[in-house]
Scaffold this active site. Sequence first.
Site, short mmCIF file in Angstrom:
data_model
loop_
_atom_site.label_atom_id
_atom_site.label_comp_id
_atom_site.label_asym_id
_atom_site.label_seq_id
_atom_site.Cartn_x
_atom_site.Cartn_y
_atom_site.Cartn_z
N VAL A 99 -32.96 -73.94 0.49
CA VAL A 99 -32.68 -73.24 -0.53
C VAL A 99 -33.57 -73.48 -1.56
O VAL A 99 -34.41 -72.78 -2.24
CB VAL A 99 -31.17 -73.10 -1.05
CG1 VAL A 99 -31.24 -72.45 -2.46
CG2 VAL A 99 -30.32 -72.46 0.05
N LYS A 112 -20.81 -65.33 -3.70
CA LYS A 112 -21.20 -65.99 -2.54
C LYS A 112 -20.35 -66.18 -1.40
O LYS A 112 -20.48 -66.01 -0.39
CB LYS A 112 -21.94 -67.24 -3.17
CG LYS A 112 -22.57 -68.11 -2.25
CD LYS A 112 -24.13 -67.50 -1.62
CE LYS A 112 -24.04 -68.24 0.06
NZ LYS A 112 -25.64 -68.16 0.07
N ASN A 119 -20.30 -64.42 2.24
CA ASN A 119 -20.54 -65.07 3.75
C ASN A 119 -19.27 -64.97 4.70
O ASN A 119 -19.42 -65.09 5.83
CB ASN A 119 -21.07 -66.41 3.43
CG ASN A 119 -22.30 -66.67 3.16
OD1 ASN A 119 -23.00 -65.52 3.15
ND2 ASN A 119 -22.89 -67.93 3.07
N PHE A 167 -24.54 -56.89 11.64
CA PHE A 167 -23.48 -58.18 11.74
C PHE A 167 -22.46 -57.61 12.70
O PHE A 167 -21.03 -58.09 12.62
CB PHE A 167 -23.07 -58.75 10.66
CG PHE A 167 -24.07 -59.70 9.85
CD1 PHE A 167 -25.25 -59.59 9.48
CD2 PHE A 167 -23.82 -61.15 10.11
CE1 PHE A 167 -26.26 -60.15 9.19
CE2 PHE A 167 -24.76 -62.04 9.70
CZ PHE A 167 -25.94 -61.52 9.46
N LEU A 168 -22.90 -56.76 13.62
CA LEU A 168 -21.76 -56.37 14.69
C LEU A 168 -22.48 -56.95 15.98
O LEU A 168 -21.89 -56.23 17.09
CB LEU A 168 -21.60 -54.93 14.51
CG LEU A 168 -20.63 -54.36 13.20
CD1 LEU A 168 -20.57 -52.86 13.62
CD2 LEU A 168 -19.15 -55.05 13.60
N ALA A 170 -21.76 -58.92 19.00
CA ALA A 170 -20.88 -59.89 19.74
C ALA A 170 -21.81 -60.87 20.66
O ALA A 170 -23.11 -60.61 20.78
CB ALA A 170 -20.16 -59.09 20.77
N GLY A 197 -23.05 -69.39 13.76
CA GLY A 197 -23.22 -71.18 13.48
C GLY A 197 -24.19 -71.20 12.36
O GLY A 197 -23.89 -70.29 11.35
N CYS A 249 -24.33 -72.30 6.93
CA CYS A 249 -23.53 -71.49 5.91
C CYS A 249 -22.31 -70.99 6.43
O CYS A 249 -21.21 -71.60 5.79
CB CYS A 249 -24.44 -70.54 5.54
SG CYS A 249 -25.94 -71.22 4.58
C1 UDX Z 1 -26.33 -66.43 6.12
C2 UDX Z 1 -26.19 -65.39 5.19
O1 UDX Z 1 -26.50 -64.23 5.94
C3 UDX Z 1 -27.10 -65.61 4.04
O2 UDX Z 1 -27.04 -64.52 3.30
C4 UDX Z 1 -26.55 -66.96 3.27
O3 UDX Z 1 -27.43 -67.12 2.05
C5 UDX Z 1 -26.72 -68.05 4.27
O4 UDX Z 1 -25.69 -67.85 5.37
P1 UDX Z 1 -28.01 -67.68 7.93
O5 UDX Z 1 -26.97 -68.55 8.27
O6 UDX Z 1 -29.42 -67.86 7.70
O7 UDX Z 1 -27.75 -66.70 6.55
O8 UDX Z 1 -27.99 -66.76 9.30
P2 UDX Z 1 -27.24 -65.31 9.50
O9 UDX Z 1 -28.48 -64.41 9.85
O10 UDX Z 1 -26.43 -64.63 8.68
O11 UDX Z 1 -26.58 -65.52 11.03
C6 UDX Z 1 -25.58 -66.52 10.76
C7 UDX Z 1 -24.91 -66.74 12.25
O12 UDX Z 1 -24.28 -65.61 12.62
C8 UDX Z 1 -25.97 -66.92 13.32
O13 UDX Z 1 -25.42 -68.04 14.26
C9 UDX Z 1 -26.16 -65.76 14.30
O14 UDX Z 1 -26.41 -65.89 15.66
C10 UDX Z 1 -24.69 -65.10 14.11
N1 UDX Z 1 -24.49 -63.84 14.23
C11 UDX Z 1 -25.13 -62.79 13.20
C12 UDX Z 1 -23.88 -63.10 15.38
O15 UDX Z 1 -23.06 -63.75 16.18
N2 UDX Z 1 -23.65 -61.69 15.12
C13 UDX Z 1 -24.26 -60.70 14.38
O16 UDX Z 1 -24.04 -59.62 14.25
C14 UDX Z 1 -25.06 -61.43 13.31
#
Ligand code: UDX
Length: 434
Positions: free
Chosen positions: A11, A204, A208, A249-250, A252, A257, A260
């Site tokens: 960050v 925030k 998340n 974010f859908l 599967a 991981g 965050c």
């Molecule tokens: C996240 C938030 O998106 C961001 O706004 C915040 O500032 C920090 O945390 P990040 O951890 O970089 O960002 O990755 P992100 O793209 O959000 O994915 C997080 C995890 O979710 C990854 O392991 C990814 O593989 C998983 N994921 C994401 C899924 O399993 N399915 C999805 O549909 C989307």
Amino acid sequence: MKIAVFGTGYVGLVTAVGLAEFGHRVVGADKDTDKIRMISSGKAPIFEPGLEALLAKNLKSGRLEFSDDLGRAVRESDVIFVCVGTPPHDDGGADMSQIEEVSRLIAGSLNGYKVVVEKSTVPVKTSSWIKRTISLYRKSDTPFDVASNPEFLREGSAVGDFLNPDRIIIGVESERARDMLVRIYDNLKERILITNIDTAELIKHASNSFLALKISYINLIADLCEKTEADVELVARGMGLDPRIGGLFLRAGLGYGGSCFPKDVKALTRIGEDLGVDMRLLREGERINAERVRVFINKVKQSLWILKDKTIGILGLSFKPETDDIREAPSIKVISCLLAEGARLRLYDPQAMGHMKEMFPGDGERVAYCTSPVEAAQGANALLLVTEWDEFKEIDLKKIKQVMANPILIDGRNMFDPPAVRALGFEYSCLGRK
Ligand code: UDX
């Protein structure tokens, strides 16, 4: 306005570079001298697309510098962004010691009005602690304000997310602080939402945790699809067409991981429980996420029966594509489970192998690191797709099949097209669809 950014992790570094790109004079401050030297020479300590180019550009312009002289960074700035780490404690709560340390340091060098801005993800009410700490340790009555401006950047697209954010949340309790922060984001004025500080802090964590729950929800639906003829990819697409739900974010798969989501869900659960709120909804989301690797390993067992002495190739180790970060990556649990069962592993990732070697050193016997997907597939009884890097979409599956001992492909991210890979002669399984 002169800005100091404390902390040069994900960050902090992106914030320093991004604010310089907006035209501000920025000093990135960190007590890690080696890191400061490295970044000052134009080298980013993390792999993040576009970051090094922007770092070099802004260093050259003279607007951006990095320093390990933390006191000077405070004295010479009007606004201080606090971007140090808030790692999790064993009980899920956030370790706030770095924030406290920076607050004391700011207090010690306070030489005029400044706005101290929390940018790291912090528990609601943290601003009161920062305020109290600075007040306790400052040497005179020099005025200051604390504000919250949470960062929403994603790894892999961090630069674009910072320069072109969906929203800028500014939590303040004085007009003076509000005006200074609004000036910083002058070019993005229409995306600013001004709130009080508690609200900004909570936005925030709430965002998340909501996204993490969305992923757990679709993974729950994937489990349901497994027991029926439904296809989770199409269920997700059908759901996502409703603008109230949205298609993002859908996906599967092996679950979330990274640095965050796992940490923030735990932290918000802890915050709520400390305040007497029933947070079982988040605990359940976390439980579903933790189950994903077991579901995946069961698929591997359904294909290979006994894993002892089987050779298994793994494609993708980072917690998601376009990063070398392996923090809380599902791959770690997958590797641990397979090694515990006595399998031999051949691993490949475009960026994350360096970090993974620190955790699982390659011995060439049980764990071998490979230079390409084909090498990882060499002699394998099964090939597992764990992280959906774009380069895996392009791999030559015919060649992969030729070098494998058994053409078994197990896709933890539903990346491949089932009929296409089966037509090539693979025995193929994935999650939540046939
Ligand atoms: C996240 C938030 O998106 C961001 O706004 C915040 O500032 C920090 O945390 P990040 O951890 O970089 O960002 O990755 P992100 O793209 O959000 O994915 C997080 C995890 O979710 C990854 O392991 C990814 O593989 C998983 N994921 C994401 C899924 O399993 N399915 C999805 O549909 C989307």
